[in-house]
Design a protein around this motif. Structure first.
Motif, PDB file in Angstrom:
ATOM      1  N   ASP A 141       0.824  -1.065   0.020  1.00  0.00           N
ATOM      2  CA  ASP A 141       0.066   0.141   0.085  1.00  0.00           C
ATOM      3  C   ASP A 141       1.058   1.222  -0.023  1.00  0.00           C
ATOM      4  OD1 ASP A 141      -2.294  -1.481   0.118  1.00  0.00           O
ATOM      5  OD2 ASP A 141      -2.783  -1.441   2.050  1.00  0.00           O
ATOM      6  N   GLU A 142       2.191   1.255   0.384  1.00  0.00           N
ATOM      7  CA  GLU A 142       2.900   2.339   0.660  1.00  0.00           C
ATOM      8  C   GLU A 142       3.637   2.572  -0.710  1.00  0.00           C
ATOM      9  OE1 GLU A 142       5.507   2.206   4.056  1.00  0.00           O
ATOM     10  OE2 GLU A 142       3.419   1.651   5.253  1.00  0.00           O
ATOM     11  N   ILE A 143       4.134   1.562  -1.539  1.00  0.00           N
ATOM     12  CA  ILE A 143       4.937   1.847  -2.540  1.00  0.00           C
ATOM     13  C   ILE A 143       4.487   2.570  -3.625  1.00  0.00           C
ATOM     14  CG2 ILE A 143       5.868   0.452  -4.604  1.00  0.00           C
ATOM     15  CD1 ILE A 143       5.998  -2.267  -2.669  1.00  0.00           C
ATOM     16  N   PRO A 144       3.073   2.891  -4.255  1.00  0.00           N
ATOM     17  CA  PRO A 144       2.904   3.914  -5.148  1.00  0.00           C
ATOM     18  C   PRO A 144       2.844   5.074  -4.494  1.00  0.00           C
ATOM     19  CG  PRO A 144       1.233   1.967  -4.841  1.00  0.00           C
ATOM     20  CD  PRO A 144       1.936   1.746  -3.689  1.00  0.00           C
ATOM     21  N   TYR A 145       2.607   5.410  -3.230  1.00  0.00           N
ATOM     22  CA  TYR A 145       3.034   6.932  -2.798  1.00  0.00           C
ATOM     23  C   TYR A 145       4.252   7.139  -2.761  1.00  0.00           C
ATOM     24  CZ  TYR A 145       2.958  10.641   0.620  1.00  0.00           C
ATOM     25  OH  TYR A 145       3.250  11.714   1.232  1.00  0.00           O
ATOM     26  N   ALA A 146       5.117   6.193  -2.268  1.00  0.00           N
ATOM     27  CA  ALA A 146       6.736   6.414  -2.465  1.00  0.00           C
ATOM     28  C   ALA A 146       7.029   6.668  -3.753  1.00  0.00           C
ATOM     29  CB  ALA A 146       7.343   5.200  -1.697  1.00  0.00           C
ATOM     30  N   LEU A 147       6.584   6.004  -4.614  1.00  0.00           N
ATOM     31  CA  LEU A 147       6.839   6.261  -6.163  1.00  0.00           C
ATOM     32  C   LEU A 147       6.549   7.773  -6.595  1.00  0.00           C
ATOM     33  CD1 LEU A 147       6.223   2.800  -7.836  1.00  0.00           C
ATOM     34  CD2 LEU A 147       8.351   3.970  -7.851  1.00  0.00           C
ATOM     35  N   ARG A 148       5.504   8.336  -6.117  1.00  0.00           N
ATOM     36  CA  ARG A 148       4.776   9.766  -6.309  1.00  0.00           C
ATOM     37  C   ARG A 148       5.880  10.669  -5.648  1.00  0.00           C
ATOM     38  NH1 ARG A 148      -0.063   7.076  -5.532  1.00  0.00           N
ATOM     39  NH2 ARG A 148      -0.458   8.083  -3.165  1.00  0.00           N
ATOM     40  N   LEU A 149       6.050  10.340  -4.446  1.00  0.00           N
ATOM     41  CA  LEU A 149       7.217  11.032  -3.643  1.00  0.00           C
ATOM     42  C   LEU A 149       8.351  11.369  -4.656  1.00  0.00           C
ATOM     43  CD1 LEU A 149       7.033  10.121   0.001  1.00  0.00           C
ATOM     44  CD2 LEU A 149       6.493  12.320  -1.036  1.00  0.00           C
ATOM     45  N   LEU A 150       9.029  10.134  -4.879  1.00  0.00           N
ATOM     46  CA  LEU A 150      10.060  10.203  -5.771  1.00  0.00           C
ATOM     47  C   LEU A 150       9.854  10.995  -7.243  1.00  0.00           C
ATOM     48  CD1 LEU A 150      11.559   6.628  -5.370  1.00  0.00           C
ATOM     49  CD2 LEU A 150      11.981   8.817  -3.917  1.00  0.00           C
ATOM     50  N   HIS A 151       8.810  10.882  -7.648  1.00  0.00           N
ATOM     51  CA  HIS A 151       8.428  11.569  -9.062  1.00  0.00           C
ATOM     52  C   HIS A 151       8.528  13.227  -8.565  1.00  0.00           C
ATOM     53  CE1 HIS A 151       5.846  13.369 -11.894  1.00  0.00           C
ATOM     54  NE2 HIS A 151       5.962  12.297 -12.778  1.00  0.00           N
TER      55      HIS A 151
END
Length: 230
Positions: A141-151
């Motif tokens: 559940d946290e991976i998509p949010y982490a990717l958006r942060l990196l984006h």
């Protein structure tokens, strides 16, 4: 979405980061044994070299889950780039500071969930980001949010080098070098979709089969995605 509600959707109340204590303690104890167990990092070296070849000299690169600094932070600084390495493990960061010259590198004890470009603890923006086997330490559940942060931390057109182990797992507890850690993974098509949904264009993809030394586990399939901020 506000920053507070983003943190809330990440798995905790506003302003409170998810608990990573067990993960950090495991890697504090593993320390140098990690590099001993994974002496051949062909995929990681190739992905790092690709950034070296493409990014202009003196680019600023974020190394997420930098570990001991080997090979990635050292490879990038040796090529003249500036690196900010972040990790949950203070023990790993101590090793990174010994392994990588300080002139072009800085290492911080920092959770990926805490990454922000601006603010008192802001890290700024980057020309490139590496996340080699770092996001698999998060619940799905946290991976998509982490990717958006990196984006959001990448400058327009910035590059992300991402690697994950192909596996249908969500926060699964596994033995790892004598300790217990929790890992997540995706099957290949789902991983691609999660990365694209976070706003990245996938430029290229490579797969490596790898068995860690002296662990007795079967080979894993490592997926390396070369991405650009869309």
């Amino acid at each position: 979405m506000s920053e507070a509600s983003e943190v809330d959707s990440y798995g905790g109340p506003p302003g409170v980061l998810p608990d990573r204590k067990g993960q950090a303690e495991a890697f504090d104890a593993i320390g140098q044994h990690y590099d001993d167990a994974f002496p051949h990092k062909d995929g990681q070296l190739a992905a790092g070299q690709r950034l070296v070849d493409v990014l202009p000299p003196g680019s600023r690169i974020l190394d997420v889950g930098c570990g001991t600094g080997l090979p990635t932070a050292r490879q990038l600084t040796d090529a003249g780039h500036g690196v900010l390495g972040i990790d949950l493990s203070s023990g790993m960061l101590d090793l990174a500071r010994k392994n990588v010259p300080a002139d072009n590198a800085e290492f911080r004890l920092l959770d990926v969930a805490a990454l922000r470009a601006e603010g008192p603890a802001g890290v700024g923006q980057f020309d490139g980001i590496t996340a080699f086997f770092a996001l698999l330490m998060l619940p799905r559940d946290e991976i998509p949010y982490a990717l958006r942060l990196l984006h959001g931390l990448l400058r327009p057109g910035g590059l992300l080098a991402l690697s994950m182990v192909e596996a249908d797992l969500d926060d699964a507890r596994i033995p790892f070098l004598g300790h217990a850690i929790r890992v997540s993974g995706y099957l290949r098509d789902e991983l691609r979709q999660v990365v694209r949904d976070a706003g990245f264009d996938i430029i290229d993809e490579e797969t490596y089969s790898y068995a860690p030394a002296s662990t007795g586990v079967p080979p894993e399939h490592q997926i390396f995605l070369h991405c650009r901020r869309g």
